[in-house]
Design an enzyme around this catalytic site. Sequence first.
Site, PDB file in Angstrom:
ATOM      1  N   ARG A   1     -15.881  29.874  67.438  1.00  0.00           N
ATOM      2  CA  ARG A   1     -15.461  31.466  67.562  1.00  0.00           C
ATOM      3  C   ARG A   1     -15.659  31.935  66.371  1.00  0.00           C
ATOM      4  O   ARG A   1     -15.258  31.169  65.398  1.00  0.00           O
ATOM      5  CB  ARG A   1     -14.275  31.497  68.224  1.00  0.00           C
TER       6      ARG A   1
ATOM      7  N   HIS B   1     -24.412  34.435  70.160  1.00  0.00           N
ATOM      8  CA  HIS B   1     -23.596  33.557  71.341  1.00  0.00           C
ATOM      9  C   HIS B   1     -24.246  33.122  72.482  1.00  0.00           C
ATOM     10  O   HIS B   1     -23.875  33.358  73.509  1.00  0.00           O
ATOM     11  CB  HIS B   1     -22.046  34.466  71.589  1.00  0.00           C
TER      12      HIS B   1
ATOM     13  N   GLU C   1     -17.705  40.018  66.702  1.00  0.00           N
ATOM     14  CA  GLU C   1     -18.741  40.153  67.731  1.00  0.00           C
ATOM     15  C   GLU C   1     -18.506  41.261  68.513  1.00  0.00           C
ATOM     16  O   GLU C   1     -17.572  41.540  68.939  1.00  0.00           O
ATOM     17  CB  GLU C   1     -18.569  38.802  68.419  1.00  0.00           C
TER      18      GLU C   1
HETATM   19  C1  GLV Z   1     -18.683  30.260  75.101  1.00  0.00           C
HETATM   20  O1  GLV Z   1     -18.485  30.453  73.889  1.00  0.00           O
HETATM   21  C2  GLV Z   1     -17.716  29.770  75.609  1.00  0.00           C
HETATM   22  O2  GLV Z   1     -16.378  29.507  75.310  1.00  0.00           O
HETATM   23  O3  GLV Z   1     -17.679  29.118  76.907  1.00  0.00           O
END
Ligand code: GLV
Length: 322
Positions: A241, A288, A270
């Site tokens: 993250r 992402h 983000e």
């Molecule tokens: C993606 O970032 C997830 O947490 O699945």
Amino acid sequence: MNIKKVFICRPIPEIAEEMLKKAGIQVEKNPLDKILSPDELKKKVAGMDAVLSLLSDKITAEVLASAGSQLKIVANYAVGVDNIDIRACQAQGVMVTNTPDVLTEAVAEHVLALTLAVTRRVVEADRFTRRGEFKQWMPLGFIGPSLFGKTMGIIGMGRIGSLTGEMAHSGFKMKVIYFDLKRDKEFENKTGAKFASIAKLLKNADVVSLNVPLTPKTKHLISSQEFKQMKQTATLINTSRGPVVDEKALVSALKSKEIWGAGLDVFEEEPKVNPELIKMDNVVLTPHIASATSEARDAMAEVAAKNIIAVLGGKKPLNQVC
Ligand code: GLV
Ligand code: GLV
């Protein structure tokens, strides 16, 4: 009979809807590939028994209150659950589930994809070639560090961290060092990995991969102090993250060449990306997408649907977070 209702916050692979309908659950959904505003979300979840949320949906106490007391489950279409107010869910007796396991391979592959892209300067070289600048073979052009036999440092040895370590070890004969809150002896035996403090890991790793969940404790886990401890030839990879890395400190470490480069799939604010990062050649940026394989995304949809079907049927789900 009281028909149960689920709201799906954005289009995801169709298998989820098919499974839910087959189980007799009424499906309502946002048909647009657009994040709902907090107000829209509050309206849409009202009266639902289940919500199938994405990591871009903030499931706050207000959203939960607006859903109502019949809400039984928030099934997140992600492994991370930092978009959900877990305490508020607990207070309201709402179960939270996620989709671990099925995306492990996809994310571990993306860690290596970003690593190679940064070290071998794939994206920078691609841009150069497209600009028509490849005029002659370059004995000194686009040189970067090799991975083979180097040291992979993994912070967060969960499923994704372990598989990344295994791939690095078996594919690139990398030495693996890792930090986690607990030691994993089985993983150590399988890969010869060594447990290390974060400081020792940063000092020795050629690649540092972040594989921790975002919690108050992991926010800005990597900041200016940490960059100072890393090798100048090291690459930082973040597929966890964004806020795990202090992005301002990262920009300054990259500018002053404290580290070699960074591969980032996630960002502090983000989907905003720091404009300084966009200007840098030693950074590879992806939006992402670490879990974006057809296999993983289909399986995530299936798992989220299974979790909802189980909970609405009064059974235990596969992946209960709380
Ligand atoms: C993606 O970032 C997830 O947490 O699945
Ligand atoms: C979760 O992120 C995991 O490592 O499985």
